[in-house]
Structures are given as C-alpha cells and as structure tokens.
Design an enzyme around this catalytic site. Structure first.
Site, PDB file in Angstrom:
ATOM      1  N   TYR A 155       0.812  -1.223   0.000  1.00 22.08           N
ATOM      2  CA  TYR A 155       0.000   0.000   0.000  1.00 22.08           C
ATOM      3  C   TYR A 155       0.843   1.270   0.000  1.00 22.08           C
ATOM      4  O   TYR A 155       2.061   1.230   0.085  1.00 22.08           O
ATOM      5  CB  TYR A 155      -1.046   0.000   1.090  1.00 22.08           C
ATOM      6  CG  TYR A 155      -0.653  -0.070   2.545  1.00 22.08           C
ATOM      7  CD1 TYR A 155      -1.648  -0.183   3.506  1.00 22.08           C
ATOM      8  CD2 TYR A 155       0.668   0.002   2.982  1.00 22.08           C
ATOM      9  CE1 TYR A 155      -1.350  -0.234   4.857  1.00 22.08           C
ATOM     10  CE2 TYR A 155       0.973  -0.047   4.325  1.00 22.08           C
ATOM     11  CZ  TYR A 155      -0.034  -0.151   5.263  1.00 22.08           C
ATOM     12  OH  TYR A 155       0.284  -0.197   6.595  1.00 22.08           O
ATOM     13  N   GLU A 156       0.145   2.402  -0.162  1.00 16.69           N
ATOM     14  CA  GLU A 156       0.767   3.720  -0.350  1.00 16.69           C
ATOM     15  C   GLU A 156       1.675   3.746  -1.579  1.00 16.69           C
ATOM     16  O   GLU A 156       2.729   4.376  -1.581  1.00 16.69           O
ATOM     17  CB  GLU A 156       1.546   4.150   0.906  1.00 16.69           C
ATOM     18  CG  GLU A 156       0.752   4.145   2.176  1.00 16.69           C
ATOM     19  CD  GLU A 156      -0.534   4.960   2.088  1.00 16.69           C
ATOM     20  OE1 GLU A 156      -0.645   5.813   1.183  1.00 16.69           O
ATOM     21  OE2 GLU A 156      -1.446   4.714   2.901  1.00 16.69           O
ATOM     22  N   GLY A 157       1.255   3.065  -2.623  1.00 13.46           N
ATOM     23  CA  GLY A 157       2.060   2.953  -3.843  1.00 13.46           C
ATOM     24  C   GLY A 157       2.936   1.734  -3.731  1.00 13.46           C
ATOM     25  O   GLY A 157       3.846   1.684  -2.897  1.00 13.46           O
TER      26      GLY A 157
END
Length: 597
Positions: A438-440
C-alpha cells in the site's frame, strides 16, 4: 508475543552522536526541544508503548475489528488506549502551537511513531493517517479549514483518512469515477465509492475527516482533472464541533491477512457535502503532501515489525537449546547449546540487526531533512527538499522489502515454533506484508525513483545524495580502521552514476528499459544508502571507543555489525547490477498469451 522494549540506546546514539539532532533543532529555532526535553519524551513514549500498546497487539490481532450495519468497533482496549494517547498530547507533539500542538520537530514525532508502530502496528494506523491528513490541510487548506479541523485533530477528538483508491483503479488515479458537483453555498456534493480506506470508520474519535479525491463536472481528463475535498463524517456546526451526520457510510470492512485491528473500509459517498481544499483540478498536488508523509510512515513499518521480530528472535536464540556448537560444547553443563552459537542462526540474527539499525539510521536522517524544510536558510531548505525527493521512494520500498525479509528470518529462527500463533512471530510477518503493497506498491516506488526522480531530473536529484557520499568518502579515505570499507562504498557510489547513464541511454531507444531496471535500481540504491549510514555509525563508534567514552560493548557491536553488512549484505548490489544490465528483452520477449497455462 515478543515483549517489546523500545531500543532507546540505539535511538539516542543516532539522535545525540551520529546526526546531532540538538544542533539541528537549534538551527531551526526549536528552542523547546532541549536535550532534557527530548530525553523525557523518549522515556515517556517508551513507557506508554511498552505498557499500554504492546499488550494489545496480539489480542487486537485475534479479535480484529467488528462491523455491524455500518458501525465499526475496534478490539477491546483500543478505545481506552487511544484516549490515553490523545490525553498524553502525543497526537500534537509535532503540530503547530497555533492549533494546539506542542510545536516540537517532526523528527521527534517520527521517533515516537517508531515506538508506536513497533509496539502495535494496527494501533499506529489511526494516528498515522491523521497526521498525514493534518499535513495536507496544514499545507493547502484555507485559514478557516485549518481553524476548524486542525485544532480538533491535534486534540485527537477527530481523526483523518486518505481516500484515493476505487474498486476499478488504484495507482492509475486519472480514471477515478468519484464526482464532485458544485452546490449553491460553495460546497460540493461528493458521490462515489472508495476502497481500502485505512481507519475509514471506527469508534476511537467523535468525528472522522476524509480527504477525498474526486473530479468536477468540467474537469480535464486524467490526473490533471483531480480535485481534493474535505468530507467529514459529521459536518461541523456553527461552533466548529461535530454536528449533522454527513452522507458518508462504511459499506464493509476487509478481512485481511494482517493489521487486523486496523479497520480497512469501503466508504460510500452518496451526495455527501464536501469542501474543496486547494485549487480546482490541483488535488493530486495537495494529496502528494499526505502521500509522501504516508510513504515515510509506511517505510517505518518495515523497521517497526522488523525490530519487534528481532527482539523476539534474539531472546529465543539465547534460550532455545539444540545440538552442540560445531567447535565444541559452549555450555557443557546443559544438555545442548543455545542455538545462538550456530553460524546460520547468527547469519539470520545479524542480517536482522544490520537491516533494522541501518534502516533506523536512514529513517532518522530523512526525518532530520523534514526538520530542515523549516530552516531559515533557503539553501538548506532546497537541499533538504531535493534529498527527500530522492530518498522517499527508497525509504518506502527498501525499508519495507527488507523489513519483510527480517520478519521472515525472525520466524525462521524459531523454527516450527515460529509458525505457531502463540509465539507472535507469524503475526509480525503478516502485519508487515501489506507494507510493500500500500501507499504505492514498491514497483511504483521504483518507477518513481528511476523514471521521475532520477532520469526526470537529468540525474540532479541523485547527484545530491551521491555527492554527499563522495564527500564523506573523501573525508574518511585514510581512516585507519575503516579504509577498506570506505573505498568499497566510494566504488559503488561511482558505479551508480555509470549504471544510471547506461539506463538513460537505453531508455532513449526503448522506454521499457526503465521499467525493467527500476526495482533492481532502487534496491541497489538502498544497499548503497545503508552502506553510507553504516559507515557513518562505524566512524562515530570508533571515535567513541578510542576516546574511552560511553558503553564500549555497544560501540564495538556497531563496528562488528558494519563489518557484517559490508561483507555479507552489500555484495547483493552485484546481483542487482547484473539484472539491470540484462535489460528488458527477456522480460518482454514472452507473448502475453504464452503466460496462459
């Protein structure tokens, strides 16, 4: 579950000796952050995390969050712990005093964040997302928005989220479907569905402030048409307190592999009232403030879970009796030797130690750069901004990939017992597994580093860091004990420039060369970066030993671990370089239909 103890000795080594936070604090005018104040905050933070948060880690995983007709209840003890967290002032530690914060440096907030995440990763998600939302509102919100939201979020009465992902798109935000229709009163009617929203619904605070990406009716196509909106669960009343319920609802929570005490929600907006933050169609720029904050926080999760895993593995390795040492019994009075005598167990423990302590140095250096963004000197601010741009994707991807390796090794040290829930090691690995995603995703971080930051700046952002390493190597080229390691670091640093130039030339003919090289390129950079910080730590430790200062055993362990890193982990750069030089041909040669079985 491993009994977490905040590694205060190592933290103070970095804060006091390696990076000299105190001089940096003086340079930015942070007069309240005295050495005594910092010491007291570290002690109190450690006590809260060890005594309040850590005991809830396993029970929170086993119970998870509960969902009932749109209402989410966190596991037993979480609401009380969050109240203590807020009452203790931890939410506002590094927040501006104008809105009720203590105004202490961001780096100190990150150090406390490490303790929170190590003690209880799921709990850390709730204040972590809130801090990110506060950063975005603080940077881009109007004075009225700041006044309404920041003071209450600083108190911990309200929390925040980041609403980007939709069922049909994650990374490709240009194709989001959530819409924002202007209303006569200047607000907007927000309609759409967002998924994977961490802390999207819970019972910890009286209000939840959603930062939502959406498109206006006349928005340009793609990412140039994205705007950012504040959409609170409860609309602020005339006094700025939580009033009427907004048309925001939690549709469900996800059943996940890990971080089960963190509510990951589907959030539905049905004509919800929202308020534009920043300029129309400039929402992605605003959201990047929050995303960069979140990426640094996510990188820390690799360190946090790794630290907890290492503490459990070391204790187990010192107590578990299995076989005799290959060089003869080390504990002849016992039926067998503890497994820490065996070379392979030491390989695992030293790998864990080297990554954890190296990643901590990287994180603290990056946190210090965040402080320097507030320097009165424009040159210092610009230098810090450039270094942050280069290091942020490395922090996120390298620290989470190596953190996952560390938690896997922690399980391995326990053998079969590591696979059993009661020891807690498998939970740490499950909790850590989301961090590279997550978060890229880490693949996206790698593309950002190589394609956008390095090649996109014609190498300028990379040179900011490689010049830092070059100057360090020049200054220590004749170091009597560390000369060989300094030379090796200098060679790798020089090679990075040549590797980058080769990729750039190849990419001019075939853009796939960037995608093919990016992950190995980021990992090469990560090992180089940690090599630099390990040498910085070793130089300081060697000087302390020679001066006869402090804890000699601690400093000696730093030097030995640096030797291990250079001999056993830094050589991985050769494999990454070879993979980079292999190019894109073998990756793209197989036709798409040939993957089908």
């Amino acid at each position: 579950m491993p009994e977490y103890k905040a590694p205060l000795r190592d933290m103070r080594f970095l804060i006091d000796d390696v990076f000299d936070f105190h001089a940096s604090y003086a340079a930015i005018g942070a007069e309240d952050a005295t050495p005594d104040m910092v010491g007291a905050i570290l002690e109190e933070g450690a006590k809260f995390c060890e005594q309040v948060l850590a005991p809830l880690n396993r029970s929170g995983d086993e119970e998870g969050c509960h969902f009932d007709n749109g209402v989410v209840t966190t596991p037993k003890g979480f609401k009380e712990a969050f109240a203590q967290y807020a009452e203790g002032g931890w939410m506002g530690l590094a927040s501006t005093p104008e809105y009720g914060g203590q105004g202490l440096p961001h780096s100190l907030g990150l150090v406390i964040g490490e303790m929170v995440g190590s003690a209880n990763t799921s709990f850390g998600m709730y204040p972590g997302l809130t801090h990110g939302a506060m950063a975005a509102i603080g940077a881009h919100g109007s004075e009225a928005q700041k006044s309404t939201y920041l003071s209450r979020m600083t108190e911990g009465r309200w929390t925040g989220t980041m609403c980007l992902t939709e069922p049909h798109c994650g990374t490709d935000l240009g194709i989001i479907k959530t819409r924002a229709v202007p209303e006569a009163d200047g607000s907007y009617a927000i309609s759409g569905t967002k998924i994977f929203i961490s802390a999207g619904e819970h019972d910890l605070a009286e209000n939840i402030v959603h930062l939502v990406l959406a498109k206006l009716p006349d928005a340009p196509a793609g990412t140039k048409g994205i705007s950012l909106f504040i959409v609170p669960k409860f609309l602020p009343d005339a006094a700025g307190n939580a009033g009427e319920r907004n048309a925001v609802a939690c549709g469900s929570i996800e059943h996940k592999m890990g971080i089960k005490a963190s509510a990951t929600c589907v959030i539905n907006f049905d004509g919800a009232r929202g308020f534009l933050i920043g300029e129309p169609n400039k929402g992605l720029n605003c959201m990047f403030t929050m995303m960069n904050h979140a990426r640094l926080g996510t990188g820390m999760q690799g360190l946090c879970n790794g630290e907890a895993s290492y503490q459990g593995a070391v204790k187990y390795a010192q107590e578990r009796l299995q076989m005799r040492s290959l060089t003869g019994a080390k504990f002849p009075d016992k039926p067998a030797d503890p497994i820490i005598v065996h070379p392979d167990v030491r390989r695992m423990l030293l790998t864990m130690k080297a990554f954890n302590e190296g990643n901590r140095a990287l994180a603290y250096f990056t946190a210090q750069l965040l402080d320097q963004l507030h320097s009165p000197e424009a040159g210092k601010r610009e230098e810090a901004e450039a270094l942050l741009a280069f290091l942020t994707p490395i922090c996120k991807a390298f620290m989470t990939d190596t953190g996952l390796e560390v938690t896997s090794l922690g399980m391995q040290v326990f053998g079969g017992h590591g696979y059993i829930r009661e020891w807690g090691m498998e939970q740490l690995m499950r909790d850590c597994r989301i961090a590279p995603i997550y978060e890229g995703t880490n693949g996206i971080q790698a593309l950002d580093l190589l394609g956008r930051k390095v090649l996109g700046s014609q190498g300028k952002l990379m040179l900011g860091f490689t010049n830092l390493v070059h100057r360090f190597c020049q200054a220590n080229a004749e170091h009597p004990e560390l000369k060989g390691q300094v030379q090796r670091l200098a060679e790798l640093n020089q090679d990075l420039g040549a590797i980058t130039a080769r990729i750039g030339m190849a990419a001019m003919k075939n853009a796939d060369e960037v995608g093919a090289a990016s992950v190995d390129y980021l990992m090469y950079c990560g090992y180089l970066v940690l090599g630099y910080f390990w040498l910085r730590m070793a130089v300081v430790a060697q000087a302390k030993l020679q001066a006869g200062e402090g804890d000699a055993a601690f400093y000696q362990s730093k030097i030995v671990t640096a030797e291990f890193y250079f001999s056993r982990l830094l050589p991985r750069t050769a494999a990454h370089r070879a993979a980079i030089e292999a190019g894109s041909e073998t990756l793209m040669k197989l036709a798409a239909d040939q993957f089908v079985f």
